[in-house]
Design a protein around this motif. Structure first.
Motif, PDB file in Angstrom:
ATOM      1  N   GLY A 240       5.705 -56.809  -6.082  1.00 20.13           N
ATOM      2  CA  GLY A 240       6.325 -55.815  -7.220  1.00 20.13           C
ATOM      3  C   GLY A 240       5.408 -54.662  -7.178  1.00 20.13           C
ATOM      4  O   GLY A 240       6.135 -53.317  -7.220  1.00 20.13           O
ATOM      5  N   LEU A 241       4.219 -54.605  -7.072  1.00 19.55           N
ATOM      6  CA  LEU A 241       3.453 -53.501  -6.995  1.00 19.55           C
ATOM      7  C   LEU A 241       3.710 -52.860  -5.748  1.00 19.55           C
ATOM      8  O   LEU A 241       3.739 -51.507  -5.894  1.00 19.55           O
ATOM      9  N   LEU A 242       3.496 -53.318  -4.626  1.00 17.04           N
ATOM     10  CA  LEU A 242       4.093 -52.714  -3.451  1.00 17.04           C
ATOM     11  C   LEU A 242       5.368 -51.644  -3.596  1.00 17.04           C
ATOM     12  O   LEU A 242       5.516 -50.692  -3.112  1.00 17.04           O
ATOM     13  N   SER A 243       6.303 -52.428  -4.288  1.00 24.49           N
ATOM     14  CA  SER A 243       7.670 -51.835  -4.295  1.00 24.49           C
ATOM     15  C   SER A 243       7.583 -50.667  -5.162  1.00 24.49           C
ATOM     16  O   SER A 243       8.145 -49.493  -4.742  1.00 24.49           O
ATOM     17  N   LEU A 244       6.808 -50.732  -6.127  1.00 20.68           N
ATOM     18  CA  LEU A 244       6.509 -49.679  -7.176  1.00 20.68           C
ATOM     19  C   LEU A 244       5.990 -48.294  -6.603  1.00 20.68           C
ATOM     20  O   LEU A 244       6.112 -47.149  -6.691  1.00 20.68           O
ATOM     21  N   ALA A 245       4.896 -48.693  -5.845  1.00 23.41           N
ATOM     22  CA  ALA A 245       4.092 -47.825  -5.254  1.00 23.41           C
ATOM     23  C   ALA A 245       4.840 -47.085  -4.098  1.00 23.41           C
ATOM     24  O   ALA A 245       4.777 -45.783  -3.833  1.00 23.41           O
ATOM     25  N   ILE A 246       5.770 -47.781  -3.340  1.00 25.15           N
ATOM     26  CA  ILE A 246       6.517 -47.115  -2.322  1.00 25.15           C
ATOM     27  C   ILE A 246       7.554 -46.167  -2.911  1.00 25.15           C
ATOM     28  O   ILE A 246       7.951 -44.901  -2.579  1.00 25.15           O
ATOM     29  N   ASN A 247       8.312 -46.671  -4.091  1.00 23.40           N
ATOM     30  CA  ASN A 247       9.048 -45.848  -4.640  1.00 23.40           C
ATOM     31  C   ASN A 247       8.429 -44.697  -5.439  1.00 23.40           C
ATOM     32  O   ASN A 247       9.412 -43.429  -5.496  1.00 23.40           O
ATOM     33  N   GLU A 248       7.484 -44.591  -5.868  1.00 23.19           N
ATOM     34  CA  GLU A 248       6.985 -43.511  -6.828  1.00 23.19           C
ATOM     35  C   GLU A 248       6.250 -42.582  -5.762  1.00 23.19           C
ATOM     36  O   GLU A 248       6.022 -41.464  -6.012  1.00 23.19           O
ATOM     37  N   ALA A 249       5.831 -42.776  -4.471  1.00 21.61           N
ATOM     38  CA  ALA A 249       5.094 -41.990  -3.552  1.00 21.61           C
ATOM     39  C   ALA A 249       6.327 -40.970  -3.081  1.00 21.61           C
ATOM     40  O   ALA A 249       7.280 -41.407  -2.557  1.00 21.61           O
ATOM     41  N   ASN A 250       5.797 -39.820  -2.868  1.00 17.79           N
ATOM     42  CA  ASN A 250       6.674 -38.698  -2.292  1.00 17.79           C
ATOM     43  C   ASN A 250       6.381 -38.822  -0.839  1.00 17.79           C
ATOM     44  O   ASN A 250       5.484 -38.301  -0.316  1.00 17.79           O
ATOM     45  N   ASN A 251       7.199 -39.375  -0.037  1.00 16.84           N
ATOM     46  CA  ASN A 251       6.826 -39.708   1.477  1.00 16.84           C
ATOM     47  C   ASN A 251       6.864 -38.415   2.196  1.00 16.84           C
ATOM     48  O   ASN A 251       5.877 -38.447   2.993  1.00 16.84           O
ATOM     49  N   LYS A 252       7.533 -37.532   1.808  1.00 15.72           N
ATOM     50  CA  LYS A 252       7.613 -36.082   2.729  1.00 15.72           C
ATOM     51  C   LYS A 252       6.202 -35.186   2.341  1.00 15.72           C
ATOM     52  O   LYS A 252       5.519 -34.805   3.256  1.00 15.72           O
ATOM     53  N   GLN A 253       6.035 -35.431   0.995  1.00 18.27           N
ATOM     54  CA  GLN A 253       4.639 -34.752   0.570  1.00 18.27           C
ATOM     55  C   GLN A 253       3.527 -35.426   1.155  1.00 18.27           C
ATOM     56  O   GLN A 253       2.492 -34.583   1.492  1.00 18.27           O
TER      57      GLN A 253
END
Length: 286
Positions: A240-253
């Motif tokens: 669950g923490l991995l999913s939240l971290a991936i969703n919150e991260a701005n991948n392009k930035q």
């Protein structure tokens, strides 16, 4: 990487060819080490606090020392060669982090790893605690060979190692090895217990003999607690923490920041002063 891995992989090479490739590995390693020294001189505090710089230093020095050892002994140092090859190939993979097609995924992995690092530390402490407890419970203890008595109850793996058998034909008592459960010996050492518990975390409980489970309630209690806290609760929480971290991260930035850091290192440490002073490359208004 190519010169070292070719030497380590192709056993049909002559020794003279291996010497040339190993010397080339040492030369190129020293060449890369110069740039790491320049990074340290530029900012010692940044160098000491960056795990990337420490990784680069290990990747450079380990194959160089392995090549020196190989040239001195003329024998393949197996474990050193394995570690050196792994480090060099991982380092080669990291060069793709500045390319957009691959760099986005590198940015995700790095950002998520930074977010969940503290959770992984807590998880590792949980695993060590259960590994230590199972080691104390299942380790072999004192053996009195004269009386053939074994201390430690049914949990002791040495209890299965040796038994006395009466042979009626010649009235001789012989020592035989039977019913020896090799799985239990993983808990005889603390480091192997840690490895066994790591395998148990994936759901593999075959490392514990069913006969021992049926006779020891403390072992059953430890396994139930371990299965709930680590395998069920912490593992699902980690996902669950991995999913939240991936969703919150701005991948392009994150990727653009990673590329900017890579470009700055190239400009600072790999370009010559004359290249950095080219106005058509670096105009004043920039």
């Amino acid at each position: 990487m190519c010169s070292f891995t070719i030497t380590a992989t192709i056993s049909q090479l002559s020794w003279s060819t291996k010497v040339i490739l190993l010397q080339l590995t040492i030369f190129l390693g020293i060449f890369h080490l110069i740039f790491e020294i320049r990074r340290f001189i530029h900012s010692p505090r940044l160098f000491m606090s960056s795990y990337w710089h420490w990784f680069n230093l290990v990747v450079i020095l380990f194959p160089v020392f392995t090549s020196f050892s190989w040239l001195q002994t003329e024998e393949l140092p197996l474990w050193e060669t394995v570690i050196s090859t792994l480090l060099l190939e991982l380092k080669f993979l990291l060069y793709f982090r500045a390319i957009k097609y691959f760099g986005t995924y590198f940015a995700i992995m790095i950002r998520v790893a930074q977010r969940v690092f503290s959770f992984l530390v807590v998880w590792a402490i949980f695993i060590f605690a259960f590994a230590h407890s199972l080691h104390l419970l299942l380790r072999p203890t004192t053996v009195y060979s004269d009386q053939q008595s074994y201390i430690g109850g049914v949990n002791n793996s040495w209890n299965f190692a040796s038994k006395r058998q009466y042979v009626p034909s010649n009235d001789v008592i012989e020592n035989t090895t039977e019913d020896f459960d090799e799985n239990l010996t993983m808990f005889s050492m603390l480091y192997s217990s840690f490895l066994a518990v790591y395998f148990m975390m994936t759901g593999d409980i075959s490392l514990i003999s069913p006969s021992v489970l049926a006779e020891d309630w403390i072992l059953v209690l430890l396994l139930v607690l371990f299965s709930f806290t680590t395998t069920i609760y912490l593992m699902n929480l980690f996902i669950g923490l991995l999913s939240l971290a991936i969703n919150e991260a701005n991948n392009k930035q994150s990727f653009l920041h990673l590329r900017a850091v890579t470009l700055s290192e190239i400009e600072l440490f790999w370009m010559l002063p004359s290249q950095r002073r080219k106005l058509n490359w670096f105009p004043d208004f920039m």
